[in-house]
Design an enzyme around this catalytic site. Structure first.
Site, PDB file in Angstrom:
ATOM      1  N   LYS A  42       0.829  -1.202   0.000  1.00 49.35           N
ATOM      2  CA  LYS A  42       0.000   0.000   0.000  1.00 49.35           C
ATOM      3  C   LYS A  42       0.867   1.257   0.000  1.00 49.35           C
ATOM      4  CE  LYS A  42      -2.715  -2.640   3.242  1.00 49.35           C
ATOM      5  NZ  LYS A  42      -3.026  -2.713   4.681  1.00 49.35           N
ATOM      6  N   GLY A  43       2.152   1.069   0.240  1.00 50.91           N
ATOM      7  CA  GLY A  43       3.038   2.203   0.501  1.00 50.91           C
ATOM      8  C   GLY A  43       3.135   3.228  -0.614  1.00 50.91           C
ATOM      9  N   GLU A  98       7.151   2.370  -6.504  1.00 54.48           N
ATOM     10  CA  GLU A  98       7.412   1.827  -5.164  1.00 54.48           C
ATOM     11  C   GLU A  98       7.658   2.979  -4.193  1.00 54.48           C
ATOM     12  OE1 GLU A  98       7.015  -0.161  -2.968  1.00 54.48           O
ATOM     13  OE2 GLU A  98       8.537  -1.729  -2.852  1.00 54.48           O
ATOM     14  N   ASP A 102      14.679  -1.128  -0.013  1.00 52.60           N
ATOM     15  CA  ASP A 102      15.488  -1.423   1.160  1.00 52.60           C
ATOM     16  C   ASP A 102      16.481  -2.529   0.761  1.00 52.60           C
ATOM     17  OD1 ASP A 102      15.728  -1.053   4.101  1.00 52.60           O
ATOM     18  OD2 ASP A 102      15.032  -3.110   4.196  1.00 52.60           O
ATOM     19  N   LYS A 130      17.294   3.147   0.273  1.00 56.85           N
ATOM     20  CA  LYS A 130      18.335   3.076   1.315  1.00 56.85           C
ATOM     21  C   LYS A 130      19.458   2.220   0.758  1.00 56.85           C
ATOM     22  CE  LYS A 130      14.984   2.534   5.040  1.00 56.85           C
ATOM     23  NZ  LYS A 130      14.636   1.671   6.182  1.00 56.85           N
ATOM     24  N   PHE A 151      14.581   3.957   9.888  1.00 58.69           N
ATOM     25  CA  PHE A 151      13.223   3.548   9.534  1.00 58.69           C
ATOM     26  C   PHE A 151      12.342   4.790   9.415  1.00 58.69           C
ATOM     27  CE2 PHE A 151       9.123   1.599   9.532  1.00 58.69           C
ATOM     28  CZ  PHE A 151       9.357   0.443   8.790  1.00 58.69           C
ATOM     29  N   VAL A 152      11.755   4.979   8.222  1.00 59.54           N
ATOM     30  CA  VAL A 152      10.985   6.191   7.962  1.00 59.54           C
ATOM     31  C   VAL A 152       9.490   5.884   7.801  1.00 59.54           C
ATOM     32  CG1 VAL A 152      12.876   7.556   7.010  1.00 59.54           C
ATOM     33  CG2 VAL A 152      11.577   6.056   5.484  1.00 59.54           C
ATOM     34  N   ASP A 158       4.569   3.085   6.186  1.00 59.29           N
ATOM     35  CA  ASP A 158       3.986   2.754   7.484  1.00 59.29           C
ATOM     36  C   ASP A 158       4.973   2.066   8.405  1.00 59.29           C
ATOM     37  OD1 ASP A 158       4.108   0.234   6.005  1.00 59.29           O
ATOM     38  OD2 ASP A 158       2.910  -0.589   7.636  1.00 59.29           O
ATOM     39  N   ARG A 164       0.697   6.275   7.660  1.00 61.53           N
ATOM     40  CA  ARG A 164       0.727   6.446   6.203  1.00 61.53           C
ATOM     41  C   ARG A 164       0.226   7.816   5.755  1.00 61.53           C
ATOM     42  NH1 ARG A 164       1.773   1.383   3.832  1.00 61.53           N
ATOM     43  NH2 ARG A 164       0.841  -0.430   4.844  1.00 61.53           N
TER      44      ARG A 164
HETATM   45  P1  IMP Z   1      12.783  -4.594   0.296  1.00 66.76           P
HETATM   46  O1  IMP Z   1      12.162  -5.790  -0.367  1.00 66.76           O
HETATM   47  O2  IMP Z   1      13.666  -5.002   1.438  1.00 66.76           O
HETATM   48  O3  IMP Z   1      13.465  -3.678  -0.667  1.00 66.76           O
HETATM   49  O4  IMP Z   1      11.617  -3.854   1.036  1.00 66.76           O
HETATM   50  C1  IMP Z   1      10.845  -2.912   0.445  1.00 66.76           C
HETATM   51  C2  IMP Z   1       9.617  -2.684   1.290  1.00 66.76           C
HETATM   52  O5  IMP Z   1       9.924  -2.656   2.672  1.00 66.76           O
HETATM   53  C3  IMP Z   1       9.008  -1.341   0.970  1.00 66.76           C
HETATM   54  O6  IMP Z   1       8.036  -1.452  -0.031  1.00 66.76           O
HETATM   55  C4  IMP Z   1       8.392  -0.952   2.291  1.00 66.76           C
HETATM   56  O7  IMP Z   1       7.082  -1.451   2.355  1.00 66.76           O
HETATM   57  C5  IMP Z   1       9.212  -1.641   3.337  1.00 66.76           C
HETATM   58  N1  IMP Z   1      10.185  -0.710   3.963  1.00 66.76           N
HETATM   59  C6  IMP Z   1      11.521  -0.731   3.873  1.00 66.76           C
HETATM   60  N2  IMP Z   1      12.094   0.254   4.573  1.00 66.76           N
HETATM   61  C7  IMP Z   1      11.074   0.928   5.136  1.00 66.76           C
HETATM   62  C8  IMP Z   1      11.006   2.083   5.981  1.00 66.76           C
HETATM   63  O8  IMP Z   1      12.011   2.717   6.376  1.00 66.76           O
HETATM   64  N3  IMP Z   1       9.757   2.483   6.339  1.00 66.76           N
HETATM   65  C9  IMP Z   1       8.629   1.844   5.955  1.00 66.76           C
HETATM   66  N4  IMP Z   1       8.641   0.774   5.144  1.00 66.76           N
HETATM   67  C10 IMP Z   1       9.851   0.311   4.743  1.00 66.76           C
HETATM   68 MG    MG Z   2       5.942  -1.534   0.403  1.00 65.68          MG
END
Ligand code: IMP
Ligand code: MG
Length: 178
Positions: A42-43, A98, A102, A130, A151-152, A158, A164
């Site tokens: 949902k982000g 997106e 992360d 990040k 963590f943001v 969220d 959100r």
């Molecule tokens: P990845 O698969 O590790 O790249 O994770 C991506 C997902 O993790 C993003 O779509 C977010 O939903 C969540 N995420 C990663 N870092 C943060 C953060 O700092 N705040 C909130 N959600 C995060």
């Molecule tokens: Mg997400």
């Protein structure tokens, strides 16, 4: 500022500028084409809503929901599709929208998924990244800002489904999750 917020990392007006700059690039790169914007729920919804209003190229929108997080602040590495796109994507120019990259696990999976479906092209647009946390390298075509390993929350992002609706991106107080 929200009481659970340590400080504001990116203000509302900074976000507006970031979105405008990204849209300018997209408008140039996709001239004469039609984009299928695929927002990752949902982000991405707040970012996607603002971004699509700035697009001058034709676009359709769709959404996917994949899970990798649960309620912790660490990626699990496993990606499951909870909701798929609701239209054929073969031959389309897909732009994944997106909120934040992360580890890169989510987008690495999504990229492979769309390539296997025979799209004409698939590119990635993210509000935030990040880089210090990256486990899988992925090509990022459009990015708002690189941020430190914090963590943001806010502007769609969220923690445990909260925050959100904040209009800015803020750093979550560590006391909230540790
Ligand atoms: P990845 O698969 O590790 O790249 O994770 C991506 C997902 O993790 C993003 O779509 C977010 O939903 C969540 N995420 C990663 N870092 C943060 C953060 O700092 N705040 C909130 N959600 C995060
Ligand atoms: Mg997400």
């Amino acid at each position: 500022m929200h009481k659970d917020c340590e400080r504001i990392l990116i203000s509302e007006s900074e976000i507006k500028n970031m979105v405008k700059n990204i849209a300018t690039k997209i408008n140039k790169d996709y001239q004469g084409k039609e984009i299928l914007l695929v927002g990752l729920l949902k982000g991405s919804v707040v970012f996607m809503a603002d971004l699509m209003k700035e697009l001058e190229v034709d676009c359709k929108i769709d959404f996917m929901c994949v899970s990798s997080y649960g309620t912790s602040t660490e990626s699990s590495g496993r990606v499951n599709i909870i909701k798929d796109v609701s239209q054929p994507v073969e031959g389309r120019d897909v732009l994944i929208v997106e909120d934040i990259i992360d580890s890169g696990n989510t987008l690495a999976f999504i990229l492979k998924y769309f390539e296997a479906k025979g799209v004409n092209s698939v590119k990635i647009c993210t509000l935030l990244s990040k880089p210090d946390r990256r486990v899988v390298e992925i090509p990022v075509d459009y990015i708002g800002a690189e941020i430190p390993d914090e963590f943001v929350i806010g502007y769609g992002l969220d923690f445990a489904e909260n925050y959100r609706s904040l209009p800015y991106v803020g750093i979550l107080k560590r006391s909230v999750y540790s």
